[in-house]
Design an enzyme around this catalytic site. Sequence first.
Site, mmCIF file in Angstrom:
data_model
loop_
_atom_site.group_PDB
_atom_site.id
_atom_site.type_symbol
_atom_site.label_atom_id
_atom_site.label_comp_id
_atom_site.label_asym_id
_atom_site.label_seq_id
_atom_site.Cartn_x
_atom_site.Cartn_y
_atom_site.Cartn_z
ATOM 1 N N TYR A 1 -22.436 23.875 1.883
ATOM 2 C CA TYR A 1 -22.215 22.579 1.230
ATOM 3 C C TYR A 1 -21.069 21.764 1.811
ATOM 4 C CZ TYR A 1 -18.897 25.458 -1.495
ATOM 5 O OH TYR A 1 -17.904 26.327 -1.879
ATOM 6 N N LYS A 2 -20.367 22.277 2.809
ATOM 7 C CA LYS A 2 -19.282 21.506 3.418
ATOM 8 C C LYS A 2 -19.852 20.739 4.611
ATOM 9 C CE LYS A 2 -15.824 24.936 1.966
ATOM 10 N NZ LYS A 2 -15.416 24.303 0.719
ATOM 11 N N ASP B 1 -14.665 34.267 7.799
ATOM 12 C CA ASP B 1 -15.161 33.227 6.898
ATOM 13 C C ASP B 1 -15.200 31.922 7.692
ATOM 14 O OD1 ASP B 1 -15.474 31.178 5.008
ATOM 15 O OD2 ASP B 1 -14.375 32.253 3.462
ATOM 16 N N ARG C 1 -5.269 16.511 1.743
ATOM 17 C CA ARG C 1 -6.147 17.050 2.785
ATOM 18 C C ARG C 1 -7.235 16.029 3.139
ATOM 19 N NH1 ARG C 1 -9.819 22.455 2.014
ATOM 20 N NH2 ARG C 1 -10.939 21.015 0.655
ATOM 21 N N PHE D 1 -8.293 31.947 1.684
ATOM 22 C CA PHE D 1 -8.854 31.274 0.517
ATOM 23 C C PHE D 1 -8.897 32.258 -0.658
ATOM 24 C CE2 PHE D 1 -12.203 29.326 -2.104
ATOM 25 C CZ PHE D 1 -11.646 28.060 -2.230
#
Length: 407
Positions: free
Chosen positions: A219-220, A194, A366, A127
């Site tokens: 937050y995911k 991560d 996605r 990322f």
Amino acid sequence: MSAATRAEAAALDAADPLAHHRAAFDLPDVIYLDGNSLGPLTRAARERVATVVGEEWGEGLIRSWNTAGWVDLPTRVAAKIAPLIGAAPRDVIVTDSTSVNLFKVLSAALSEALPGRRTILSEPGNFPTDLYIAEGVAAGEGAALALSDDPLAALDESVAVLMLTEVDYRTGRRHDMARVTAAAHRVGALTVWDLAHSAGALPVDLAGAGADFAVGCGYKYLNGGPGAPAFLYVAPQHQDATQPLSGWFGHAAPFAFEPAYQPAAGIERFLTGTPSVIAMSALDAALDVFADVDLTAVAAKSAALADLMIARVDALCGDHLTLASPRSAATRGSQVSFRHPSGYPVMQALIAAGVIGDFRAPDILRFGFTPLYTRFVDVFDAVDILADILAARRWDAPQFHRRAAVT
């Protein structure tokens, strides 16, 4: 599990042991397949935030640091995350953002590295913020960032830290954490993981894998709200390491107001400044949905949802889309990605039709699966809608080509 008809998909939902968790979420009337980017609002978080704002802040004012336990939020919330990532509560803290936490643990890892080792190894598809932070840490620490498409092959005795994301954000490919960590340790390197796309969606076993450090966001799949506080993990043997952001909440006695910094013992030295109480309270409440959840069952349903989407896309959209994710659930996170040369307008047309996924440059569509609320009929219907958009080229309209700031 699979379903050739919608009735079969509905039957899978009726037999789903996780189905009752859907009621915990305040879901709008859309098919939401983007929980791997932003989890939806939980009813508990809505109520908690109202209480924090109206009562604890509105009436308790400054007293609520003690009376409402605000000061304990970083450790209290960490204790709820710890079992989701295979860690002891004393080895996890909730604080800051993923990027800030990565800066802290990478710096700490370099300070713990074997003498003479100054290379951070990662992969070019990691990322971007992870790579940006690693560049900054390397520049400030007199180290170097090295990138390899095959980081295991690139491991050698020059590597101080191997930094990887367990589940690739574009394709959903999943690293074997235990195998990779063991390989790093064999050459004397430390690991930083991560967990942004795995925590809360898949069983994670940091302690069992022997991981040294890890970070992740709230937050995911943890559903803590946009910009929710992040978490970090530090293995017990590294908790005396120096982390560079020596803020007052990481002090051994923050309210002694001493002029010189004295780090707290253990994981609390990785705290920095005053926590965001409203945001952390929302995350605290959202995590209650996991109290009785078996992550093995979550992973099994995730695999079945993804397999259903892949099978139906193969059948209905195979002339238009190319699978970018692994077909095997064993090497895949809780998402499926497809390539299309006009991926952005295709996704915008899909969102306009009530199916929310997301686009990742250059050509990725996605779709994330959150088994606590995603249904088999959601996946079944989403592919029907996607197939219609592709077959009729409904995506090729001016409004779908206009780029928004957030993709």
